[in-house]
Design a protein around this motif. Structure first.
Motif, short mmCIF file in Angstrom:
data_model
loop_
_atom_site.label_atom_id
_atom_site.label_comp_id
_atom_site.label_asym_id
_atom_site.label_seq_id
_atom_site.Cartn_x
_atom_site.Cartn_y
_atom_site.Cartn_z
N GLU A 12 0.83 -1.21 0.00
CA GLU A 12 0.00 0.00 0.00
C GLU A 12 0.87 1.26 0.00
O GLU A 12 0.64 2.19 -0.79
CB GLU A 12 -0.92 0.00 1.22
N GLU A 13 1.88 1.28 0.86
CA GLU A 13 2.77 2.44 0.93
C GLU A 13 3.58 2.57 -0.36
O GLU A 13 3.78 3.68 -0.86
CB GLU A 13 3.71 2.31 2.13
N GLU A 14 4.02 1.43 -0.89
CA GLU A 14 4.81 1.46 -2.12
C GLU A 14 3.98 1.95 -3.30
O GLU A 14 4.46 2.71 -4.15
CB GLU A 14 5.36 0.06 -2.42
N ASP A 15 2.70 1.55 -3.35
CA ASP A 15 1.81 2.01 -4.43
C ASP A 15 1.61 3.53 -4.37
O ASP A 15 1.56 4.21 -5.40
CB ASP A 15 0.46 1.30 -4.34
N LYS A 16 1.50 4.03 -3.14
CA LYS A 16 1.35 5.48 -2.98
C LYS A 16 2.60 6.22 -3.47
O LYS A 16 2.51 7.26 -4.13
CB LYS A 16 1.08 5.83 -1.51
N LEU A 17 3.76 5.67 -3.12
CA LEU A 17 5.03 6.28 -3.55
C LEU A 17 5.17 6.22 -5.07
O LEU A 17 5.64 7.18 -5.70
CB LEU A 17 6.20 5.58 -2.87
N LYS A 18 4.76 5.11 -5.67
CA LYS A 18 4.84 4.97 -7.12
C LYS A 18 3.94 5.99 -7.82
O LYS A 18 4.30 6.55 -8.86
CB LYS A 18 4.46 3.56 -7.55
N ALA A 19 2.75 6.20 -7.25
CA ALA A 19 1.83 7.20 -7.81
C ALA A 19 2.44 8.60 -7.72
O ALA A 19 2.32 9.41 -8.66
CB ALA A 19 0.49 7.14 -7.07
N LYS A 20 3.11 8.87 -6.60
CA LYS A 20 3.76 10.17 -6.42
C LYS A 20 4.91 10.33 -7.41
O LYS A 20 5.15 11.42 -7.94
CB LYS A 20 4.27 10.30 -4.99
N VAL A 21 5.63 9.23 -7.67
CA VAL A 21 6.73 9.27 -8.64
C VAL A 21 6.21 9.66 -10.02
O VAL A 21 6.79 10.52 -10.70
CB VAL A 21 7.45 7.89 -8.70
N LYS A 22 5.12 9.06 -10.44
CA LYS A 22 4.54 9.38 -11.76
C LYS A 22 4.13 10.84 -11.82
O LYS A 22 4.32 11.52 -12.84
CB LYS A 22 3.33 8.48 -12.02
N GLU A 23 3.56 11.32 -10.73
CA GLU A 23 3.13 12.73 -10.69
C GLU A 23 4.32 13.68 -10.80
O GLU A 23 4.29 14.66 -11.55
CB GLU A 23 2.37 12.98 -9.38
N LEU A 24 5.38 13.37 -10.06
CA LEU A 24 6.57 14.22 -10.08
C LEU A 24 7.28 14.14 -11.44
O LEU A 24 7.77 15.16 -11.94
CB LEU A 24 7.52 13.82 -8.95
N GLU A 25 7.34 12.95 -12.02
CA GLU A 25 8.02 12.79 -13.32
C GLU A 25 7.33 13.59 -14.41
O GLU A 25 7.99 14.07 -15.34
CB GLU A 25 8.07 11.31 -13.70
N SER A 26 6.01 13.72 -14.29
CA SER A 26 5.28 14.49 -15.31
C SER A 26 5.59 15.98 -15.24
O SER A 26 5.34 16.73 -16.19
CB SER A 26 3.77 14.27 -15.13
N LYS A 27 6.16 16.42 -14.11
CA LYS A 27 6.48 17.84 -13.93
C LYS A 27 7.92 18.17 -14.34
O LYS A 27 8.31 19.33 -14.32
CB LYS A 27 6.28 18.24 -12.47
N ILE A 28 8.69 17.14 -14.65
CA ILE A 28 10.11 17.34 -14.95
C ILE A 28 10.36 17.25 -16.45
O ILE A 28 9.77 16.41 -17.14
CB ILE A 28 10.98 16.29 -14.21
N GLU A 29 11.20 18.12 -16.92
CA GLU A 29 11.57 18.12 -18.34
C GLU A 29 12.11 16.74 -18.74
O GLU A 29 12.98 16.18 -18.04
CB GLU A 29 12.63 19.19 -18.58
N PRO A 30 11.62 16.15 -19.83
CA PRO A 30 12.04 14.80 -20.24
C PRO A 30 13.55 14.61 -20.33
O PRO A 30 14.07 13.59 -19.88
CB PRO A 30 11.38 14.63 -21.61
#
Length: 283
Positions: free
Chosen positions: A165-183
């Motif tokens: 559960e905690e890992e899934d939350k962190l993975k979701a946060k990773v996707k959110e943060l990656e979308s904000k960073i220049e490729p």
């Protein structure tokens, strides 16, 4: 509202987001570290069981081949015996010594063939017994490995349930943060992180040194890092560097550290005077 283009973000915001991504990824690494060597142990056991199963299939194929060879030799024995009986019957009708010698040699030859076939049958039977013993041993090992695999899988599943559960939350946060960073910056960060032994792609400055490799950073470069005007990497390890303040880390300046004071030991000596005994302090 239109989504903000990552390339339009100021460098300061990029670095801050990148450091948040690093922190989140490190959190995932910690969760996975709790599993320890269990995933590898499970994989090793599965590979070993698969290898033993293949070995058992090969052994069974060998046993079948030996059994077929035995049946062939038994057939040859029956044929040879029939020939011997036939030749023996013909001995009663021989007309000269030449025919008698020929029939005698054929009987002798067929008798030797029977002995040879019996020898090959015994050898094949011995091989079959060996293969059956090897098969039983492999089966026993497989059962042992399956029990160990069930235990390891149970332990791994238990750990994964606790952290999923905690890992899934962190993975979701990773996707959110990656979308904000220049490729392009994100690709560089991932490459740096992959090559780094501790998985750190971005580090903050600690005691005038890189937080990854701990090599000293020149004052001018430190000033550039504090200005947040451009992305700066360590010239030694290649990690991206960020100002501790921007990373949200409080660093106590080296000069502000309290110096340890040593307590002077006070020894008391006794000085005798005419009137009384007076204690005297010595440094």
């Amino acid at each position: 509202m239109a989504k903000k283009d990552p390339t339009d973000m100021p460098v300061e915001e990029r670095l801050k987001t990148l450091y948040q991504l690093q922190t989140t990824l490190s959190g995932i690494d910690e969760k996975r570290a709790l599993r320890g060597e269990l995933p590898l142990e499970v994989q090793d056991l599965e590979d070993e069981i698969e290898g033993l199963t293949t070995r058992m299939d090969n052994i069974q194929a060998d046993i079948k081949e030996y059994e077929q060879a035995i049946n062939v030799k038994k057939g040859e024995i029956e044929t040879a015996k029939a020939s011997v009986e036939r030749y023996k019957a013909q001995l009663n009708d021989v007309k000269n010594n030449r025919e008698y010698d020929t029939l005698t040699k054929e009987i002798e030859f067929q008798s030797l063939e029977i002995e040879l076939c019996n020898k090959k049958i015994k050898d094949a039977q011995f091989r079959i017994e060996e293969k059956k013993a090897e098969l039983a041993q492999s089966q026993e090992i497989i059962e042992d490995r399956k029990q160990a695999l069930d235990v390891k899988k149970g332990e791994l599943d238990e750990i994964m349930q606790e952290t999923r559960e905690e890992e899934d939350k962190l993975k979701a946060k990773v996707k959110e943060l990656e979308s904000k960073i220049e490729p392009r910056l994100l690709t560089s960060f991932k490459r740096i992180r992959k090559n780094a032994r501790n998985g750190l792609g971005i580090v903050y400055v600690q005691r005038d040194a890189c937080g990854g490799c701990f090599n000293k950073i020149p004052p001018q470069r430190q000033l550039d890092i504090k200005m947040h005007k451009k992305v700066i990497v360590c010239e030694y390890c290649g990690r991206i560097m960020i100002d501790p303040e921007l990373a949200g880390v409080k660093i106590t300046p080296a000069g502000a550290e309290e110096k340890k004071t040593r307590k002077r030991a006070i020894r008391k000596t006794v000085k005798k005077t005419d009137d009384s005994i007076v204690p005297e302090e010595e440094a």
